[in-house]
Write an enzyme that holds these catalytic residues in place. Structure first.
Site, mmCIF file in Angstrom:
data_model
loop_
_atom_site.group_PDB
_atom_site.id
_atom_site.type_symbol
_atom_site.label_atom_id
_atom_site.label_comp_id
_atom_site.label_asym_id
_atom_site.label_seq_id
_atom_site.Cartn_x
_atom_site.Cartn_y
_atom_site.Cartn_z
ATOM 1 N N LYS A 121 0.805 -1.195 -0.147
ATOM 2 C CA LYS A 121 0.084 -0.017 0.024
ATOM 3 C C LYS A 121 0.853 1.331 -0.165
ATOM 4 O O LYS A 121 0.473 2.303 -0.872
ATOM 5 C CB LYS A 121 -0.956 0.067 1.181
ATOM 6 N N LYS A 145 -2.850 -11.247 -8.729
ATOM 7 C CA LYS A 145 -4.250 -11.861 -8.439
ATOM 8 C C LYS A 145 -5.126 -11.025 -8.854
ATOM 9 O O LYS A 145 -4.973 -9.694 -9.191
ATOM 10 C CB LYS A 145 -4.404 -12.133 -6.827
ATOM 11 N N LYS A 175 -9.906 -5.810 -6.598
ATOM 12 C CA LYS A 175 -10.883 -4.771 -6.757
ATOM 13 C C LYS A 175 -10.128 -3.356 -7.208
ATOM 14 O O LYS A 175 -10.325 -2.795 -8.096
ATOM 15 C CB LYS A 175 -11.556 -4.347 -5.621
HETATM 16 P P1 TYM Z 1 -10.656 -8.168 0.904
HETATM 17 O O1 TYM Z 1 -11.889 -7.415 1.246
HETATM 18 O O2 TYM Z 1 -9.561 -7.778 0.454
HETATM 19 O O3 TYM Z 1 -11.086 -9.708 0.466
HETATM 20 C C1 TYM Z 1 -11.974 -10.297 0.967
HETATM 21 C C2 TYM Z 1 -11.592 -11.934 0.823
HETATM 22 O O4 TYM Z 1 -11.566 -12.398 -0.548
HETATM 23 C C3 TYM Z 1 -10.272 -12.859 -0.647
HETATM 24 N N1 TYM Z 1 -9.884 -12.458 -1.748
HETATM 25 C C4 TYM Z 1 -9.250 -13.187 -2.582
HETATM 26 N N2 TYM Z 1 -8.979 -14.906 -2.600
HETATM 27 C C5 TYM Z 1 -8.373 -15.440 -3.387
HETATM 28 N N3 TYM Z 1 -8.178 -14.727 -4.473
HETATM 29 C C6 TYM Z 1 -8.091 -13.463 -4.841
HETATM 30 N N4 TYM Z 1 -7.741 -12.879 -5.966
HETATM 31 C C7 TYM Z 1 -8.691 -12.795 -3.775
HETATM 32 N N5 TYM Z 1 -9.086 -11.406 -3.405
HETATM 33 C C8 TYM Z 1 -9.607 -11.057 -2.288
HETATM 34 C C9 TYM Z 1 -9.381 -12.324 0.753
HETATM 35 O O5 TYM Z 1 -8.474 -13.365 0.805
HETATM 36 C C10 TYM Z 1 -10.420 -12.304 1.724
HETATM 37 O O6 TYM Z 1 -10.634 -13.450 2.446
HETATM 38 N N6 TYM Z 1 -8.620 -7.503 5.674
HETATM 39 C C11 TYM Z 1 -9.607 -8.447 4.998
HETATM 40 C C12 TYM Z 1 -11.065 -8.311 5.284
HETATM 41 C C13 TYM Z 1 -11.078 -8.283 6.889
HETATM 42 C C14 TYM Z 1 -11.146 -9.879 7.661
HETATM 43 C C15 TYM Z 1 -11.140 -9.445 8.809
HETATM 44 C C16 TYM Z 1 -11.250 -11.149 6.913
HETATM 45 C C17 TYM Z 1 -11.141 -7.702 7.826
HETATM 46 N N7 TYM Z 1 -11.210 -8.118 9.069
HETATM 47 C C18 TYM Z 1 -11.440 -10.476 9.691
HETATM 48 C C19 TYM Z 1 -11.077 -12.075 7.982
HETATM 49 C C20 TYM Z 1 -11.306 -11.987 9.504
HETATM 50 C C21 TYM Z 1 -9.629 -7.987 3.449
HETATM 51 O O7 TYM Z 1 -9.128 -6.832 3.253
HETATM 52 O O8 TYM Z 1 -10.231 -8.769 2.699
#
Ligand code: TYM
Length: 335
Positions: free
Chosen positions: A111, A194, A197
């Site tokens: 980031k 990967k 968004k």
């Molecule tokens: P975020 O919003 O970036 O993504 C949400 C979930 O989607 C998965 N993900 C992917 N998995 C496989 N391949 C990809 N290309 C891909 N892009 C996204 C992420 O691994 C995630 O599981 N920090 C977290 C949100 C969060 C969270 C938590 C998750 C906040 N608190 C507590 C678990 C427990 C996040 O930014 O996810």
């Protein structure tokens, strides 16, 4: 029963990475675990969304969760900012989190590189808030994609550190979870990395059929193999990874064989891939809009989910406050 928790940030729409990395596991886990699934709206504030768009972002993820099959009769579905106990635990965990270890987090370094003008403290302590989300429900299993592995490791470190610092057993160590052996990384269609968004390479659950076909047909490939059994360049390997996720084994085997004997036509592979993606996403897409517009239903879902989540969060925070040494003059810690 083991406790499961996970969440997704409220930034934009859900894509195949979110679905196959995380959400599909949530749906499968609902029957056999005590499940909490939430929308991480506090986390999304690191990128400063405009207040006018903030609520619709939360509502979008909620509608897409429900359209995908999250069931409010089985899981507690809630919004992070409706559970203030998370923020209090975040403050307390910040006191035992160290600048050096947070600066070494890969997602923080990425980031900083991508947005050098917005290196805020929330970004640095992002993994602490995430640990608070998990530990407030004393979760055992956290279904996430591969990119969250390091954050989960940090949540485990904080659970251990809190217990030993305060000489207590308040937190279990949470584990990252996937139904397969390894955590999943869904690749993008642009040849490397990967699906994400902010990468602009996503296929979304809400995409029209024609949009999906167009995106897949435009995916990066190469001129094709000229020698039998050639190694695959990354862009082509990514298409095969996607095919492995959405298509049958027979389909994957068929195209692997044609790659290995140099008869592959990428156009055919892409057509099949687009069709198999559509098979999975279009039934979800068909439900999203109606759910998004059903305000009463959404309110009922979140009300129930928040009640369950707060009950669990209040109980944990009581133990945490006791361990830290709070004794409120106003009797807050007496119950
Ligand atoms: P975020 O919003 O970036 O993504 C949400 C979930 O989607 C998965 N993900 C992917 N998995 C496989 N391949 C990809 N290309 C891909 N892009 C996204 C992420 O691994 C995630 O599981 N920090 C977290 C949100 C969060 C969270 C938590 C998750 C906040 N608190 C507590 C678990 C427990 C996040 O930014 O996810």
């Amino acid at each position: 029963m083991e406790i499961v928790l996970s969440g997704i940030r409220s930034t934009g729409h859900l894509h195949l990475g979110n679905y196959y990395g995380a959400l599909r596991n949530y749906i499968k886990m609902q029957d056999n675990y005590d499940c909490f699934f939430f929308i991480a709206d506090l986390h999304s504030l690191t990128t400063h969304p405009h207040p006018d768009d903030f609520h619709s972002g939360v509502r979008t993820i909620l509608a897409e969760y429900l359209a995908s099959g999250l069931d409010p009769d089985k899981s507690a579905i809630f919004v992070q900012s409706d559970v203030p106990e998370i923020s209090e635990l975040y403050v307390l965990l910040n006191m035992i989190s160290y600048k050096g270890e947070l600066e070494r987090t890969t997602s923080f370094k990425d980031k900083v590189r991508q947005n050098p003008d917005n290196v805020n403290a929330g970004l640095l302590t992002y993994p602490v808030l995430m640990a608070a989300d998990i530990l407030i429900h004393r979760a055992n299993l956290v279904p996430v994609g591969k990119d969250q592995e390091q954050h989960l490791e940090f949540a485990r470190v904080l659970a251990r550190r809190f217990n030993s610092f305060y000489n207590c057993e308040v937190f279990p160590e949470p584990k990252a979870f996937n139904f397969g052996d390894d955590l999943v990384k869904v690749p993008g269609l642009d040849g490397s990395g990967k699906m994400g968004k902010s990468e602009g390479n996503g296929v979304y659950l809400c995409d029209e059929e024609s949009t999906i076909r167009k995106k897949v047909m435009k995916a990066v490939t190469d001129a094709g193999p000229t020698e039998p059994n050639s190694p695959m360049p990354e862009a082509v390997a990514n298409l095969f990874t996607l095919l492995g996720i959405v298509s049958t084994q027979d389909t994957v085997d068929h195209f692997k064989e044609s790659y290995n004997n140099c008869t592959i036509r990428y156009g055919d592979l892409k057509k099949q891939l687009a069709e198999d993606i559509c098979k999975q996403t279009l039934p979800i897409k068909a439900k999203i809009e109606q759910i998004y517009n059903d305000e009463e239903f959404l309110k009922r879902v979140v009300k129930r989910g928040t009640e369950r989540a707060r009950e669990s969060a209040v109980a944990t925070l009581r133990e945490v406050r006791k361990a830290v040494g709070f004794r409120s003059f106003l009797g807050f810690d007496d119950k």
